[in-house]
Design a protein around this motif. Structure first.
Motif, PDB file in Angstrom:
ATOM      1  N   MET A 310     -32.765 -18.881   7.432  1.00  0.00           N
ATOM      2  CA  MET A 310     -31.885 -18.577   8.554  1.00  0.00           C
ATOM      3  C   MET A 310     -30.535 -18.029   8.107  1.00  0.00           C
ATOM      4  O   MET A 310     -29.881 -17.296   8.862  1.00  0.00           O
ATOM      5  N   SER A 313     -30.997 -14.389   7.907  1.00  0.00           N
ATOM      6  CA  SER A 313     -31.158 -13.839   9.258  1.00  0.00           C
ATOM      7  C   SER A 313     -29.829 -13.785   9.997  1.00  0.00           C
ATOM      8  O   SER A 313     -29.525 -12.799  10.683  1.00  0.00           O
ATOM      9  N   LEU A 314     -29.015 -14.839   9.838  1.00  0.00           N
ATOM     10  CA  LEU A 314     -27.734 -14.858  10.528  1.00  0.00           C
ATOM     11  C   LEU A 314     -26.768 -13.837   9.926  1.00  0.00           C
ATOM     12  O   LEU A 314     -25.981 -13.218  10.654  1.00  0.00           O
ATOM     13  N   ARG A 315     -26.809 -13.674   8.595  1.00  0.00           N
ATOM     14  CA  ARG A 315     -25.970 -12.639   7.989  1.00  0.00           C
ATOM     15  C   ARG A 315     -26.387 -11.251   8.477  1.00  0.00           C
ATOM     16  O   ARG A 315     -25.535 -10.397   8.752  1.00  0.00           O
ATOM     17  N   GLN A 317     -27.820 -10.530  11.276  1.00  0.00           N
ATOM     18  CA  GLN A 317     -27.468 -10.389  12.675  1.00  0.00           C
ATOM     19  C   GLN A 317     -25.967 -10.192  12.858  1.00  0.00           C
ATOM     20  O   GLN A 317     -25.530  -9.479  13.763  1.00  0.00           O
ATOM     21  N   LEU A 319     -23.654 -12.275  13.753  1.00  0.00           N
ATOM     22  CA  LEU A 319     -23.019 -13.244  14.644  1.00  0.00           C
ATOM     23  C   LEU A 319     -21.829 -12.623  15.380  1.00  0.00           C
ATOM     24  O   LEU A 319     -20.741 -13.202  15.465  1.00  0.00           O
ATOM     25  N   LEU A 326     -31.125 -13.464  17.674  1.00  0.00           N
ATOM     26  CA  LEU A 326     -30.476 -14.751  17.418  1.00  0.00           C
ATOM     27  C   LEU A 326     -31.139 -15.868  18.207  1.00  0.00           C
ATOM     28  O   LEU A 326     -31.385 -16.966  17.685  1.00  0.00           O
ATOM     29  N   THR A 329     -34.619 -16.712  16.755  1.00  0.00           N
ATOM     30  CA  THR A 329     -34.522 -17.405  15.466  1.00  0.00           C
ATOM     31  C   THR A 329     -34.360 -18.899  15.663  1.00  0.00           C
ATOM     32  O   THR A 329     -35.067 -19.717  15.055  1.00  0.00           O
ATOM     33  N   SER A 397     -23.089 -21.850  13.832  1.00  0.00           N
ATOM     34  CA  SER A 397     -23.298 -20.474  14.290  1.00  0.00           C
ATOM     35  C   SER A 397     -22.489 -20.189  15.553  1.00  0.00           C
ATOM     36  O   SER A 397     -21.918 -19.096  15.698  1.00  0.00           O
TER      37      SER A 397
END
Length: 468
Positions: A310, A313-315, A317, A319, A326, A329, A397
């Motif tokens: 994750m 994935s968050l990087r 995306q 945020l 998001l 996920t 997040s």
């Protein structure tokens, strides 16, 4: 012809597994009875080998028996695991088919019925219940063999499961894998607890051997025979570790707070049961240990590449805003953790149920774990351990998303504020130019009028002079 061959292979698989298991169990029982007869110097017990073997084989499939004052319904889960493993190996060796499943199951039920014709023992359950339990063991082994075969993967791919979204399939797969890992870790924790009990209380076991006046060979063989109940003891230790505890009928209860019993029979394995933990710090550590272990496993599943990864994935995306990627996920990771919790609770509840039984009719009835209490304790620990890392990641997040949104708003505000003077300057310059143009037009209009008047006067002058 092909069907008959597949049916024969099923019979071969069931017969081979039963033959190996019965011969091994019968040989061990005959040796134990022979040694006990030699050391005690009484009547030979070897004549009872066949009856005891029949009773133990049925007991390993969950069918208890009684002999005099003894009533034994505690399943030796070690023997059950051995029997299932043998049958799985034989089924995979001879091949799987529906014909083989039916023919092998029929042979399994026939042998189970023949083993019920036992002398010197009274079976606790009816013939129908015994047949159902034996069939359940056979179906369990066949199902495990089917899952471990390559056909299961192909069937799963062609089933409705294969048409699910890839993210949801990943969530289900990860949930099952994490559940298997958690169950293995919990079993290891229970086994280590039993090892600690053995190290701390082996002297009590020795005293019980002395009170029973057992010889050295009988002690060794009895200890080896008790290994078949080692999985039961591991399950009880796991319940004790989380605060649920276990009970020996009405005679004793063992938890982290209590560890005393009244008038327990001199069975050597009872000497391993622990005393109460006097230190409150140690008690707290033991109580929170399953939650901590579950939380670490869940956190690794969420963050590592073998799990949901994750962080990457968050990087990716960024945020910066809430979008579909998001939401999915976090949704799929939550579904995976829920599946993990359900599988672990179901497996542990089934293990608690199967590890219980009776050692007698009255005060020794109900030996083992209170299933509802222990399952409730584990449900609390597992739910907190699984959801806490997910909620923590969700909170972080959300904070990062809020921070990024605030920074972006400030940037837009600063840009807007810096753009206002420039627009005002451009407006003033345009206003001045318009004023200048209008002034120029006004000053040019009188000169044009004067010139027009002059031209008119000049054009009228010759007419006047000629008239004169």
């Amino acid at each position: 012809m092909a069907r008959s061959k597949r049916a024969l292979r099923g019979i071969y698989a069931a017969a081979t597994a039963l033959a190996i298991f019965v011969v091994a169990v019968g040989s061990c029982i005959a040796l134990i009875l022979l040694v006990i007869s030699m050391e005690e110097g009484g009547a030979s017990l070897s004549d009872q080998s066949l009856s005891v073997t029949q009773a133990v084989v049925l007991l390993s499939q969950g069918n208890g028996f009684s002999a005099g004052a003894l009533k034994l319904t505690i399943i030796p889960l070690g023997l059950t695991l051995v029997l299932v493993s043998l049958l799985v190996t034989c089924v995979r060796r001879f091949g799987m088919s529906w014909e083989g499943f039916a023919s092998g199951g029929l042979l399994w039920l026939i042998v189970s019925f023949l083993f019920q014709q036992i002398q010197g023992f009274i079976l606790v359950d009816t013939t129908f219940i015994i047949a159902c339990r034996s069939a359940l063991v056979y179906c369990l082994a066949y199902a495990i063999a089917g899952v471990r075969s390559g056909k299961f993967s192909k069937w799963l791919a062609s089933s409705p499961y294969g048409s699910l979204p890839s993210g949801l399939r990943l969530a289900i797969t990860q949930g099952v894998h994490v559940a298997v890992w958690l169950i293995a870790i919990f079993v290891l924790m229970g086994a280590l607890t039993v090892v600690v009990w053995i190290a701390l209380y082996h002297d009590a076991v020795g005293k019980l051997f002395v009170l029973s006046e057992m010889g050295t060979s009988s002690r060794i063989l009895t200890s080896l025979a008790a290994i078949v109940w080692l999985p039961n003891l591991i399950i009880w230790a796991l319940s004790w570790l989380t605060g649920g505890g276990f009970y020996i009928g009405e005679l004793a209860s063992f938890t982290l707070w209590t560890g005393q019993g009244e008038a327990l029979p001199p069975i050597p394995i009872f000497g391993l049961f622990p005393e109460a933990v006097t230190s409150s710090v140690q008690r707290i550590i033991l109580l929170v240990l399953p939650t901590i272990v579950t939380g670490i496993v869940a956190l690794l599943t969420l963050l590592t590449k073998r799990g949901f990864d994750m962080l990457a994935s968050l990087r990716k995306q960024g945020l910066r805003q809430i979008d579909t990627r998001l939401v999915t996920t976090f949704l799929y990771s939550c579904i995976s953790l829920v599946i993990t919790g359900l599988i672990v609770l179901l497996a542990l509840g089934l293990a608690f149920f199967c590890s219980n039984g009776d050692l007698g009719e009255h005060r020794l009835k109900g030996v083992g774990v209170h299933v509802t209490e222990s399952a409730a304790v584990f449900a609390r620990d597992i739910s907190v351990g699984l959801l806490a890392p997910w909620l923590m990641l969700l909170l972080v997040s959300a904070l990062v998303l809020l921070w990024n949104s605030t920074i972006d708003s400030l940037h837009r505000s600063v840009t807007l504020v810096s753009a206002v003077p420039a627009s005002l300057n451009s407006y003033e310059s345009s206003d001045k130019s318009q004023t200048r143009i209008s002034g120029t037009d006004t000053s040019s209009q009188p000169s044009h009028t004067v010139q027009t008047v002059n031209k008119t006067s000049h054009s009228d002058a010759p007419g006047q002079s000629s008239g004169q």
